[in-house]
Design a protein around this motif. Structure first.
Motif, PDB file in Angstrom:
ATOM      1  N   ARG A  84      -7.560  13.304  -7.720  1.00 13.25           N
ATOM      2  CA  ARG A  84      -6.728  13.244  -6.514  1.00 13.25           C
ATOM      3  C   ARG A  84      -6.144  11.845  -6.456  1.00 13.25           C
ATOM      4  O   ARG A  84      -6.596  10.941  -7.165  1.00 13.25           O
ATOM      5  CB  ARG A  84      -7.523  13.568  -5.260  1.00 13.25           C
ATOM      6  CG  ARG A  84      -8.645  12.596  -4.961  1.00 13.25           C
ATOM      7  CD  ARG A  84      -9.455  13.035  -3.731  1.00 13.25           C
ATOM      8  NE  ARG A  84     -10.609  12.186  -3.538  1.00 13.25           N
ATOM      9  CZ  ARG A  84     -10.602  11.037  -2.861  1.00 13.25           C
ATOM     10  NH1 ARG A  84      -9.483  10.610  -2.301  1.00 13.25           N
ATOM     11  NH2 ARG A  84     -11.703  10.325  -2.734  1.00 13.25           N
ATOM     12  N   ALA A  85      -5.126  11.674  -5.605  1.00 11.96           N
ATOM     13  CA  ALA A  85      -4.445  10.384  -5.532  1.00 11.96           C
ATOM     14  C   ALA A  85      -4.374   9.886  -4.096  1.00 11.96           C
ATOM     15  O   ALA A  85      -4.373  10.666  -3.141  1.00 11.96           O
ATOM     16  CB  ALA A  85      -3.037  10.494  -6.113  1.00 11.96           C
ATOM     17  N   ARG A  86      -4.305   8.557  -4.003  1.00  9.16           N
ATOM     18  CA  ARG A  86      -4.141   7.880  -2.717  1.00  9.16           C
ATOM     19  C   ARG A  86      -3.075   6.805  -2.908  1.00  9.16           C
ATOM     20  O   ARG A  86      -3.027   6.142  -3.946  1.00  9.16           O
ATOM     21  CB  ARG A  86      -5.469   7.244  -2.304  1.00  9.16           C
ATOM     22  CG  ARG A  86      -5.397   6.375  -1.065  1.00  9.16           C
ATOM     23  CD  ARG A  86      -6.755   5.842  -0.632  1.00  9.16           C
ATOM     24  NE  ARG A  86      -7.445   5.140  -1.692  1.00  9.16           N
ATOM     25  CZ  ARG A  86      -8.742   5.301  -1.989  1.00  9.16           C
ATOM     26  NH1 ARG A  86      -9.504   6.141  -1.308  1.00  9.16           N
ATOM     27  NH2 ARG A  86      -9.293   4.614  -2.965  1.00  9.16           N
ATOM     28  N   GLN A 129      19.740   0.429   1.325  1.00 10.64           N
ATOM     29  CA  GLN A 129      18.607   0.705   0.442  1.00 10.64           C
ATOM     30  C   GLN A 129      17.586  -0.420   0.584  1.00 10.64           C
ATOM     31  O   GLN A 129      17.869  -1.453   1.183  1.00 10.64           O
ATOM     32  CB  GLN A 129      19.066   0.825  -1.019  1.00 10.64           C
ATOM     33  CG  GLN A 129      20.045   1.957  -1.238  1.00 10.64           C
ATOM     34  CD  GLN A 129      20.537   2.039  -2.670  1.00 10.64           C
ATOM     35  OE1 GLN A 129      20.215   1.217  -3.518  1.00 10.64           O
ATOM     36  NE2 GLN A 129      21.331   3.060  -2.950  1.00 10.64           N
ATOM     37  N   GLY A 130      16.398  -0.187   0.057  1.00 11.03           N
ATOM     38  CA  GLY A 130      15.379  -1.216   0.123  1.00 11.03           C
ATOM     39  C   GLY A 130      14.294  -0.974  -0.901  1.00 11.03           C
ATOM     40  O   GLY A 130      14.287   0.041  -1.597  1.00 11.03           O
ATOM     41  N   ILE A 131      13.379  -1.912  -0.974  1.00 10.54           N
ATOM     42  CA  ILE A 131      12.318  -1.858  -1.977  1.00 10.54           C
ATOM     43  C   ILE A 131      10.981  -1.651  -1.266  1.00 10.54           C
ATOM     44  O   ILE A 131      10.653  -2.360  -0.320  1.00 10.54           O
ATOM     45  CB  ILE A 131      12.295  -3.143  -2.815  1.00 10.54           C
ATOM     46  CG1 ILE A 131      13.637  -3.282  -3.551  1.00 10.54           C
ATOM     47  CG2 ILE A 131      11.122  -3.128  -3.797  1.00 10.54           C
ATOM     48  CD1 ILE A 131      13.851  -4.620  -4.214  1.00 10.54           C
ATOM     49  N   VAL A 132      10.249  -0.651  -1.758  1.00 10.06           N
ATOM     50  CA  VAL A 132       8.910  -0.370  -1.244  1.00 10.06           C
ATOM     51  C   VAL A 132       7.918  -0.640  -2.367  1.00 10.06           C
ATOM     52  O   VAL A 132       8.112  -0.187  -3.498  1.00 10.06           O
ATOM     53  CB  VAL A 132       8.780   1.080  -0.744  1.00 10.06           C
ATOM     54  CG1 VAL A 132       7.359   1.364  -0.260  1.00 10.06           C
ATOM     55  CG2 VAL A 132       9.775   1.351   0.371  1.00 10.06           C
ATOM     56  N   GLY A 133       6.889  -1.401  -2.064  1.00 10.99           N
ATOM     57  CA  GLY A 133       5.804  -1.651  -3.003  1.00 10.99           C
ATOM     58  C   GLY A 133       4.638  -0.733  -2.672  1.00 10.99           C
ATOM     59  O   GLY A 133       4.180  -0.682  -1.525  1.00 10.99           O
ATOM     60  N   PHE A 134       4.189   0.024  -3.660  1.00  8.47           N
ATOM     61  CA  PHE A 134       3.100   0.976  -3.490  1.00  8.47           C
ATOM     62  C   PHE A 134       1.897   0.567  -4.326  1.00  8.47           C
ATOM     63  O   PHE A 134       2.054   0.057  -5.436  1.00  8.47           O
ATOM     64  CB  PHE A 134       3.507   2.373  -3.986  1.00  8.47           C
ATOM     65  CG  PHE A 134       4.655   3.001  -3.270  1.00  8.47           C
ATOM     66  CD1 PHE A 134       4.478   3.605  -2.037  1.00  8.47           C
ATOM     67  CD2 PHE A 134       5.922   3.029  -3.839  1.00  8.47           C
ATOM     68  CE1 PHE A 134       5.529   4.216  -1.380  1.00  8.47           C
ATOM     69  CE2 PHE A 134       6.985   3.638  -3.203  1.00  8.47           C
ATOM     70  CZ  PHE A 134       6.789   4.233  -1.963  1.00  8.47           C
ATOM     71  N   LEU A 135       0.710   0.828  -3.832  1.00  8.35           N
ATOM     72  CA  LEU A 135      -0.505   0.818  -4.634  1.00  8.35           C
ATOM     73  C   LEU A 135      -0.934   2.267  -4.762  1.00  8.35           C
ATOM     74  O   LEU A 135      -1.224   2.929  -3.764  1.00  8.35           O
ATOM     75  CB  LEU A 135      -1.619   0.009  -3.968  1.00  8.35           C
ATOM     76  CG  LEU A 135      -3.012   0.164  -4.613  1.00  8.35           C
ATOM     77  CD1 LEU A 135      -3.017  -0.359  -6.055  1.00  8.35           C
ATOM     78  CD2 LEU A 135      -4.070  -0.527  -3.779  1.00  8.35           C
ATOM     79  N   HIS A 136      -0.918   2.781  -5.987  1.00 12.51           N
ATOM     80  CA  HIS A 136      -1.359   4.152  -6.266  1.00 12.51           C
ATOM     81  C   HIS A 136      -2.750   4.090  -6.890  1.00 12.51           C
ATOM     82  O   HIS A 136      -2.993   3.272  -7.787  1.00 12.51           O
ATOM     83  CB  HIS A 136      -0.417   4.848  -7.249  1.00 12.51           C
ATOM     84  CG  HIS A 136       0.987   4.986  -6.763  1.00 12.51           C
ATOM     85  ND1 HIS A 136       1.316   5.599  -5.567  1.00 12.51           N
ATOM     86  CD2 HIS A 136       2.163   4.592  -7.307  1.00 12.51           C
ATOM     87  CE1 HIS A 136       2.628   5.587  -5.407  1.00 12.51           C
ATOM     88  NE2 HIS A 136       3.159   4.976  -6.458  1.00 12.51           N
TER      89      HIS A 136
END
Length: 184
Positions: A134-136, A151-158
């Motif tokens: 599973r993922a978070r 537009q914009g930039i989103v930083g994700f931690l997967h």
């Protein structure tokens, strides 16, 4: 804010969402896109993605062979049995792709302009054939683009966890996202 506060991202009449809607697991209060607009992301927001996926021997074998990776740890059960793991390891690039893919429906489906990069990719524990994952996702940063209006930039931690809750993969990803279109 967590994704549990949001019942879903899709509606039955949205392309790509009909399977989820047919399963009765999703709805969308805004009609335009199943993914989130830039303005809908908040730093610290957490998504516990509902998808789970059991990784099969076929997944591992096909991906390894399609990418011309003949590593016996992935494709030779007998050789892998003699390794410290005692069984084949799932190809790490398949693991990374699966991790990011499992997050798309809740976050970026049809609202991503482009992936800008992945950083700090880690595989802290092995992933084996037959494991269910599973993922978070945690939103790390959100900012408007300086050079691309709207537009914009989103930083994700997967993060990917196996059936026992063990972290098997993580990465930070930067995505260029669409902003909400002007009304009218």
């Amino acid at each position: 804010m967590t994704s549990s506060a949001w019942p879903g991202r899709c509606r039955a009449d949205r392309p790509g969402c009909s399977l989820l809607a047919a399963l009765g697991t999703v709805q969308r209060w805004e009609a335009d896109m199943p993914g989130l607009w830039l303005e809908e992301f908040e730093e610290g927001q957490v998504f516990e993605h509902e998808w789970t996926r059991t990784v099969t021997e076929g997944d591992n074998m096909q991906f390894s062979l399609m990418t011309m990776n003949p590593q016996p740890l992935h494709i030779d059960r007998h050789a892998a049995a003699r390794s410290e793991f005692g069984q084949p390891l799932v190809n790490s690039l398949f693991t990374l792709g699966l991790l990011v893919g499992m997050t798309v429906n809740d976050t970026t489906l049809n609202t991503t302009v482009a992936n800008l990069g992945m950083d700090k990719v880690r595989f802290p524990a092995p992933l084996f054939q037959g494991d269910t994952v599973r993922a978070r996702t945690t939103v790390l940063t959100v900012r408007p683009s300086k050079s691309r209006p709207g537009q914009g930039i989103v930083g994700f931690l997967h993060e990917m966890l196996n059936q026992d809750g063990v972290l098997v993969a993580s990465c930070e990803r930067a995505a260029l996202m669409k902003g909400r279109p002007a009304a009218g």
